[in-house]
Scaffold this motif. Structure first.
Motif, short mmCIF file in Angstrom:
data_model
loop_
_atom_site.label_atom_id
_atom_site.label_comp_id
_atom_site.label_asym_id
_atom_site.label_seq_id
_atom_site.Cartn_x
_atom_site.Cartn_y
_atom_site.Cartn_z
N LEU B 77 113.30 69.30 53.87
CA LEU B 77 111.91 69.29 53.40
C LEU B 77 111.30 70.69 53.42
O LEU B 77 110.57 71.07 52.51
CB LEU B 77 111.08 68.34 54.26
CG LEU B 77 111.47 66.86 54.11
CD1 LEU B 77 110.63 65.99 55.05
CD2 LEU B 77 111.31 66.40 52.66
N LEU B 78 111.64 71.44 54.47
CA LEU B 78 111.13 72.81 54.57
C LEU B 78 111.51 73.62 53.33
O LEU B 78 110.69 74.33 52.75
CB LEU B 78 111.73 73.46 55.82
CG LEU B 78 111.38 74.92 56.08
CD1 LEU B 78 109.92 75.02 56.47
CD2 LEU B 78 112.27 75.48 57.19
N ASN B 84 111.59 76.98 48.65
CA ASN B 84 112.02 77.08 47.26
C ASN B 84 111.01 77.84 46.41
O ASN B 84 111.36 78.54 45.48
CB ASN B 84 112.23 75.70 46.65
CG ASN B 84 113.65 75.20 46.86
OD1 ASN B 84 114.54 75.96 47.27
ND2 ASN B 84 113.89 73.93 46.58
N PHE B 85 109.75 77.72 46.78
CA PHE B 85 108.71 78.37 45.97
C PHE B 85 108.63 79.87 46.24
O PHE B 85 107.97 80.60 45.52
CB PHE B 85 107.35 77.72 46.24
CG PHE B 85 107.33 76.27 45.81
CD1 PHE B 85 107.15 75.96 44.47
CD2 PHE B 85 107.55 75.26 46.72
CE1 PHE B 85 107.17 74.63 44.06
CE2 PHE B 85 107.57 73.93 46.32
CZ PHE B 85 107.38 73.63 44.98
N THR B 98 109.21 83.18 56.04
CA THR B 98 109.94 82.74 57.23
C THR B 98 109.45 83.45 58.48
O THR B 98 109.51 82.91 59.57
CB THR B 98 111.47 82.93 57.07
OG1 THR B 98 111.74 84.28 56.72
CG2 THR B 98 112.02 82.01 55.99
N PHE B 99 108.94 84.67 58.31
CA PHE B 99 108.35 85.35 59.45
C PHE B 99 107.13 84.56 59.94
O PHE B 99 106.95 84.31 61.13
CB PHE B 99 107.95 86.79 59.09
CG PHE B 99 107.32 87.54 60.23
CD1 PHE B 99 108.11 88.00 61.27
CD2 PHE B 99 105.95 87.74 60.28
CE1 PHE B 99 107.55 88.67 62.35
CE2 PHE B 99 105.38 88.42 61.35
CZ PHE B 99 106.18 88.88 62.39
N GLY B 100 106.30 84.15 58.97
CA GLY B 100 105.13 83.35 59.32
C GLY B 100 105.52 82.06 60.00
O GLY B 100 104.93 81.64 61.00
N LEU B 101 106.57 81.44 59.47
CA LEU B 101 107.07 80.20 60.03
C LEU B 101 107.50 80.41 61.49
O LEU B 101 107.24 79.59 62.37
CB LEU B 101 108.26 79.73 59.19
CG LEU B 101 108.80 78.35 59.47
CD1 LEU B 101 107.75 77.31 59.15
CD2 LEU B 101 110.07 78.11 58.66
N ALA B 191 118.05 72.98 49.30
CA ALA B 191 117.49 72.16 50.38
C ALA B 191 118.60 71.57 51.25
O ALA B 191 118.50 71.56 52.48
CB ALA B 191 116.61 71.07 49.80
N LEU B 192 119.68 71.12 50.61
CA LEU B 192 120.81 70.60 51.38
C LEU B 192 121.40 71.70 52.26
O LEU B 192 121.72 71.47 53.44
CB LEU B 192 121.91 70.08 50.45
CG LEU B 192 121.66 68.76 49.74
CD1 LEU B 192 122.81 68.45 48.79
CD2 LEU B 192 121.49 67.64 50.76
#
Ligand code: ATP
Ligand code: MG
Lengths: 233, 265
Positions: B77-78, B84-85, B98-101, B191-192
């Motif tokens: 889902l991530l 993806n965007f 990803t840094f923010g994540l 995603a997979l």
């Protein structure tokens, strides 16, 4: 009902418009040629049909149904397959794996591994070779074979002859003859005018993003074609 | 015999680093995305395990049966709903996202679990060891870690080379546009890949959590292991990181065994 109909296509890249109000119709079973100089918009046209690019206006109809909202991967399952310019085989996969990936969409039809190896026998002994090591001609054969693995109803081929020796081109066109002979509808983009005049049932000539000439090769004069190709009057 | 011991321990520990590296490498290989939240997601896996163990009162190793599918779904889902965007456009976007994540996960875990060190208790297996004679011994748990790591890498390799979906992964990695022309939905493949990668690092996170302790802030340190192993071993190769990871683990083991200090990782 025609197999493929384009109506008022205006595809571009960002601010740059590459096609201007392009409309054309491809009938089931025919071999349709698209001619044009470098940068005329031939590849852009094929990518718009395959779904890699979208036109901001106009319609793309396949078997009478509008498909412009569908992404490329969905159009494959409807039966549209593109052999992209420059082959674009998967370099780290073997020849056999490339063909297997071609069948990813699991569309049913007459084409399978055996039949592709039959039409392109040169691929048989290359089966387990990594695609990046193939010669240009071998890669082109693989790219066409891979596209056939999806069992298309409409096969789009962008420049078969690009950078290949005449004997290799002859062999590839011979193999293509088997494909078109089986009733497949093919749209061929080619810079080599002579080649395409021989094989196409109808051709369309693009000049700077516009269709400037269309008709069966035998009804077009040399002067007309030269004019359409180079834009001279 | 100390050096033999160091080599053995290094290989055993290398398995764990190789798992971190494999996850990072898979994601980078398939979609050219460098996931800076990789370490934090592995810690999140360890905390998920901690919570489940608390609720169900089972061995953390058994809880993996639930933790791994959960993390797989989170990863899927991530990627599908967010990362993806970020893949269109310049390379900075996935890095920033990803840094923010990473920051969000660390602080989220801090709020939920405080900054205390946690550990997972796997019972007898943690301390049992197998004597090899000559003063050499290997722990059952490090051995299990190694076996699991090898198994994961072998399975992943055969998935990538032998299955239809695995071939689609490799085709997408080679040329995503050409892959779409084959009917492959690249967004689904990405995603997979993220789901599988996070499953693998969560596994590593849980094993690490059993072996040593973890805190909400330790994720970036785990990311560094993965980076070192991946970069030296070659991105996209699954055995390369392993080789490097075990070489790299040796000096660490050496340092910790000569200091006779506890586990330094
Ligand atoms: N990715 C792109 N971004 C911006 N402009 C592009 C892009 N690709 C093509 N163009 C422009 O669009 C126009 C049409 O290009 P296209 O590739 O369709 O031509 P073509 O007829 O296939 O040419 P060729 O025979 O050289 O392959 C050209 O002016 C080209 O510069
Ligand atoms: Mg072109």
């Amino acid at each position: 009902m025609s197999l493929l109909e384009l109506e008022g296509i205006n595809t571009g890249y960002g601010d740059f418009q590459a096609l201007f109000d392009v409309s054309l119709v491809v009938e089931e079973g025919e071999t349709f040629g698209v001619l044009g100089a470098n940068g005329a918009g031939k590849s852009t046209l094929l990518k718009t049909v395959a779904g890699l690019l979208r036109s901001p206006s106009g319609q793309v109809r396949f078997e009478g149904k509008p498909i412009e909202h569908l992404p490329a991967q969905k159009r494959v399952t409807l039966g549209i397959s593109l052999v992209p310019e420059g082959r674009r085989v998967f370099p780290s996969l073997t020849v056999h794996e490339n063909l297997q990936v071609g069948a990813h969409g699991r569309r049913r039809g007459p084409w399978d591994l055996d039949r592709v190896y039959d039409v392109f026998p040169l691929l048989v002994k290359l089966k387990s070779k990594q695609a990046s090591y193939l010669s240009g001609g071998e890669q082109q054969a693989l790219a066409i074979g891979r596209a056939l693995m999806s069992n298309p109803r409409l096969l789009l081929i962008d420049e078969v002859s690009l950078g290949l020796a005449p004997v290799v081109i002859r062999d590839l066109y011979e193999a293509l003859g088997e494909v078109t002979g089986s009733g497949m509808t093919v749209v061929l983009v080619e810079q080599d005018i002579r080649q395409i005049m021989e094989v196409a049932d109808r051709v369309s000539c693009l000049l700077e993003g516009r269709v400037v000439l269309e008709g069966p090769p035998r009804e077009l004069t040399r002067g007309q074609i030269t004019a359409a190709y180079f834009g001279v009057r | 015999m100390t050096w033999v011991n160091v080599v053995i321990q290094g290989v055993l520990l290398g398995g764990l680093y190789a798992l971190y590296a494999t996850g990072l490498s898979l994601v980078f290989g398939v979609m050219r995305l460098v996931n800076l939240a990789h370490g934090d997601l592995s810690i999140m896996g360890a905390f998920a395990c901690l919570v489940l163990v608390g609720i169900l009162d089972v061995n953390p190793l058994l809880s993996l049966v639930l933790v791994l599918p959960m993390i797989f779904v989170v990863g899927y889902l991530l990627q599908r709903l967010m990362l993806n965007f970020t893949l269109k456009g310049d390379d900075m976007r996935p890095l920033l996202a990803t840094f923010g994540l990473s920051v969000i996960i660390q602080n989220g875990l801090l709020v939920g679990f405080s900054a205390d060190s946690r550990g997972l208790d796997a019972g007898w297996i943690e301390n049992a060891s197998l004597s090899l004679g000559g003063g050499l011994a290997v722990g059952w748990f490090p051995l299990l870690t190694l076996v699991v790591a090898i198994l994961v890498i072998v399975l992943l390799n055969s998935f990538l080379t032998r299955t239809r979906l695995g071939r689609a992964f490799r085709a997408t990695s080679d040329d995503q546009e050409a892959a779409r022309l084959m009917g492959i939905d690249n967004r689904h493949i990405y995603a997979l890949a993220m789901g599988i990668a996070l499953g693998i690092v969560a596994l590593a996170g849980v094993f690490m959590g059993i072996r040593t302790t973890f805190t909400p802030g330790i994720g970036p340190a785990r990311l560094i292991f993965a980076f070192e192993a991946v970069i030296m071993g070659g991105l996209g190769s699954s055995w390369g990181p392993w080789r490097v990871a075990s070489h790299w683990a040796w000096p660490r083991r050496w340092a910790s065994s000569s200091r006779r200090a506890g586990e330094s990782s």
